[in-house]
Design a protein around this motif. Structure first.
Motif, PDB file in Angstrom:
ATOM      1  N   LYS A 182       5.902  -4.235  -3.401  1.00 17.26           N
ATOM      2  CA  LYS A 182       5.797  -3.557  -4.797  1.00 17.26           C
ATOM      3  C   LYS A 182       6.015  -2.176  -4.817  1.00 17.26           C
ATOM      4  O   LYS A 182       6.709  -1.424  -5.954  1.00 17.26           O
ATOM      5  CB  LYS A 182       4.639  -3.951  -5.637  1.00 17.26           C
ATOM      6  CG  LYS A 182       4.688  -5.195  -6.230  1.00 17.26           C
ATOM      7  CD  LYS A 182       3.850  -5.415  -7.248  1.00 17.26           C
ATOM      8  CE  LYS A 182       3.948  -6.537  -8.296  1.00 17.26           C
ATOM      9  NZ  LYS A 182       2.972  -6.910  -9.176  1.00 17.26           N
ATOM     10  N   ILE A 189      -3.193  -7.720  -3.670  1.00 15.67           N
ATOM     11  CA  ILE A 189      -3.459  -6.164  -3.886  1.00 15.67           C
ATOM     12  C   ILE A 189      -4.691  -5.950  -4.481  1.00 15.67           C
ATOM     13  O   ILE A 189      -5.373  -4.971  -4.210  1.00 15.67           O
ATOM     14  CB  ILE A 189      -2.010  -5.594  -4.828  1.00 15.67           C
ATOM     15  CG1 ILE A 189      -0.726  -5.585  -4.006  1.00 15.67           C
ATOM     16  CG2 ILE A 189      -2.463  -4.114  -5.290  1.00 15.67           C
ATOM     17  CD1 ILE A 189       0.517  -5.365  -5.091  1.00 15.67           C
ATOM     18  N   VAL A 236      -2.649   1.382  -0.555  1.00 12.76           N
ATOM     19  CA  VAL A 236      -2.325  -0.071  -0.085  1.00 12.76           C
ATOM     20  C   VAL A 236      -0.651   0.261  -0.384  1.00 12.76           C
ATOM     21  O   VAL A 236       0.027   0.525  -1.246  1.00 12.76           O
ATOM     22  CB  VAL A 236      -2.855  -0.815  -1.088  1.00 12.76           C
ATOM     23  CG1 VAL A 236      -2.321  -2.466  -0.767  1.00 12.76           C
ATOM     24  CG2 VAL A 236      -4.403  -1.096  -0.902  1.00 12.76           C
ATOM     25  N   LEU A 241       1.198 -11.880  -4.518  1.00 11.86           N
ATOM     26  CA  LEU A 241       0.872 -10.665  -4.053  1.00 11.86           C
ATOM     27  C   LEU A 241       0.175  -9.781  -4.720  1.00 11.86           C
ATOM     28  O   LEU A 241      -0.702  -8.949  -4.450  1.00 11.86           O
ATOM     29  CB  LEU A 241       2.488  -9.828  -3.866  1.00 11.86           C
ATOM     30  CG  LEU A 241       2.506  -8.382  -3.675  1.00 11.86           C
ATOM     31  CD1 LEU A 241       2.013  -8.181  -2.383  1.00 11.86           C
ATOM     32  CD2 LEU A 241       3.971  -7.964  -3.892  1.00 11.86           C
ATOM     33  N   ASP A 242       0.072  -9.982  -6.312  1.00  9.79           N
ATOM     34  CA  ASP A 242      -0.861  -9.245  -7.082  1.00  9.79           C
ATOM     35  C   ASP A 242      -2.016  -9.441  -6.748  1.00  9.79           C
ATOM     36  O   ASP A 242      -2.929  -8.555  -6.757  1.00  9.79           O
ATOM     37  CB  ASP A 242      -0.334  -9.625  -8.578  1.00  9.79           C
ATOM     38  CG  ASP A 242       0.954  -8.957  -9.093  1.00  9.79           C
ATOM     39  OD1 ASP A 242       1.304  -8.099  -8.488  1.00  9.79           O
ATOM     40  OD2 ASP A 242       1.299  -9.859 -10.209  1.00  9.79           O
ATOM     41  N   ILE A 295       0.545  -4.745   3.174  1.00  9.01           N
ATOM     42  CA  ILE A 295       0.376  -6.275   2.698  1.00  9.01           C
ATOM     43  C   ILE A 295       1.785  -7.128   2.831  1.00  9.01           C
ATOM     44  O   ILE A 295       2.560  -6.324   2.484  1.00  9.01           O
ATOM     45  CB  ILE A 295      -0.105  -6.545   1.267  1.00  9.01           C
ATOM     46  CG1 ILE A 295      -1.530  -5.702   0.962  1.00  9.01           C
ATOM     47  CG2 ILE A 295      -0.067  -7.868   0.609  1.00  9.01           C
ATOM     48  CD1 ILE A 295      -1.927  -5.827  -0.281  1.00  9.01           C
ATOM     49  N   GLU A 298      -7.342  -3.614  -2.530  1.00 11.56           N
ATOM     50  CA  GLU A 298      -7.961  -2.162  -3.148  1.00 11.56           C
ATOM     51  C   GLU A 298      -9.279  -2.338  -3.372  1.00 11.56           C
ATOM     52  O   GLU A 298     -10.198  -1.316  -3.380  1.00 11.56           O
ATOM     53  CB  GLU A 298      -7.122  -2.112  -4.874  1.00 11.56           C
ATOM     54  CG  GLU A 298      -5.957  -1.710  -4.530  1.00 11.56           C
ATOM     55  CD  GLU A 298      -5.812  -0.287  -4.257  1.00 11.56           C
ATOM     56  OE1 GLU A 298      -6.675   0.550  -3.864  1.00 11.56           O
ATOM     57  OE2 GLU A 298      -4.753   0.212  -4.272  1.00 11.56           O
ATOM     58  N   LEU A 340      -3.273  -9.165   5.016  1.00  7.97           N
ATOM     59  CA  LEU A 340      -3.868  -7.815   4.692  1.00  7.97           C
ATOM     60  C   LEU A 340      -4.075  -7.307   6.053  1.00  7.97           C
ATOM     61  O   LEU A 340      -5.051  -7.593   6.791  1.00  7.97           O
ATOM     62  CB  LEU A 340      -5.054  -7.804   3.946  1.00  7.97           C
ATOM     63  CG  LEU A 340      -4.741  -8.075   2.280  1.00  7.97           C
ATOM     64  CD1 LEU A 340      -3.870  -9.166   1.852  1.00  7.97           C
ATOM     65  CD2 LEU A 340      -6.163  -8.168   1.593  1.00  7.97           C
ATOM     66  N   SER A 362       2.875  -2.384  -0.248  1.00  8.42           N
ATOM     67  CA  SER A 362       3.331  -3.771  -0.207  1.00  8.42           C
ATOM     68  C   SER A 362       4.946  -3.746  -0.718  1.00  8.42           C
ATOM     69  O   SER A 362       5.613  -2.516  -0.962  1.00  8.42           O
ATOM     70  CB  SER A 362       2.675  -4.568  -0.975  1.00  8.42           C
ATOM     71  OG  SER A 362       2.670  -4.330  -2.270  1.00  8.42           O
TER      72      SER A 362
END
Length: 287
Positions: free
Chosen positions: A284, A218, A280, A214-215, A248, A222, A157, A282
């Motif tokens: 996604k 995040i 944020v 990844l989730d 990220i 956040e 991060l 990434s």
């Protein structure tokens, strides 16, 4: 205890050079040198006691003619009981005192080296690790990842405080430093024990999240972003609120180049800045 065998050897050598000569020359120097070999202050008591016992035993054996008078340096002189007693006490005492001094100096130097290492690996302003320390811990984590039977992802991060230059220009570097310290505090309180935050440089901070998909990364990003945004700094009767942008990336395999993965987080951070900051980015949502 190697010094034990050295003391025995020294006793034999002392016998061969004569009791008086060995006690006043070889004995003192030998016991002091040998006691210095042990850095354990408790062991110094044992070493001093053993030196006294061995040298007094050798003296008594010569005194009671169990062993013949021997001196390869000068004519042999039979020791007296008083000389044996005094010399043994002086030998043990000198060995003990020098051991205490040497061990104290050693531990003082060890503590000093640890403090200097901590200074070299810590950002002096924020109190968290610096870039050098980050890479050291990254190598350890990658080695752990490589040893794992099921390699896990490592998330990076990369944070950049938004409009930080304008904060310094408008409010001064003292306020800018305060903002950096507060953000480092948010990192410390928002991360797990195994996570590793570091000041990357200037207003940038890099966080390593071991075994994090990844989730999950995040969610952490956040949390940090919203917590920092909620802070308010009272400056000259005004309230200053700050924000941060985050990029990220994930290191999924030990075969990947970590610097390439960190650069990807930097690219996503740049996208977050272009999109208006305080967000944020990434894999996604990069498009």
């Amino acid at each position: 205890m190697p010094a034990t065998f050295d003391l025995i050897w020294l006793t034999v050598l002392a016998y061969g050079t004569g009791h008086i000569t060995s006690f006043f020359i070889l004995g003192y120097l030998g016991s002091i040198a040998l006691s210095s070999m042990s850095l354990d202050r408790n062991y110094g008591i044992y070493n001093a006691f053993l030196a006294s016992v061995l040298f007094s035993a050798m003296g008594f054996l010569v005194y009671y003619e169990v062993l013949p008078l021997v001196n390869i340096i000068m004519p042999a002189v039979k020791p007296t009981l008083l000389s044996i007693f005094i010399s043994s006490l002086l030998l043990g005492g000198s060995a003990f005192i020098v051991n205490q001094i040497v061990s104290k100096l050693f531990f003082s130097l060890t503590n000093l080296n640890e403090k200097l290492l901590a200074i070299a690996m810590t950002d002096p302003l924020t109190g968290i690790s610096n870039r050098r320390s980050f890479f050291t811990n990254l190598e350890i984590e990658i080695a752990r990842q490589h040893r794992s039977q099921s390699p896990y992802p490592i998330a990076f991060l990369l944070f950049d405080l938004d409009l930080f230059k304008s904060i310094n220009d408008n409010y001064g570097h003292e306020i800018g430093d305060l903002v950096l310290v507060e953000f480092a505090g948010v990192l410390k309180t928002s991360l797990r024990k195994q996570d590793f935050p570091a000041r990357w440089g200037g207003e940038e901070f890099l966080v390593l999240l071991p075994n994090t998909e990844l989730d999950g990364a995040i969610v952490v990003a956040e949390k940090i972003r919203t917590t920092f945004q909620s802070l308010s700094f009272a400056i000259k009767g005004k309230q200053l609120q700050c924000s941060t942008s985050v990029g990220i990336s994930l290191l999924k395999s030990p075969d990947e180049n970590p610097e390439t993965v960190i650069n990807k987080a930097d690219e996503y951070l740049y996208i977050a800045k272009e999109r208006g900051r305080n967000q944020v980015v990434s894999d996604k949502n990069r498009f």
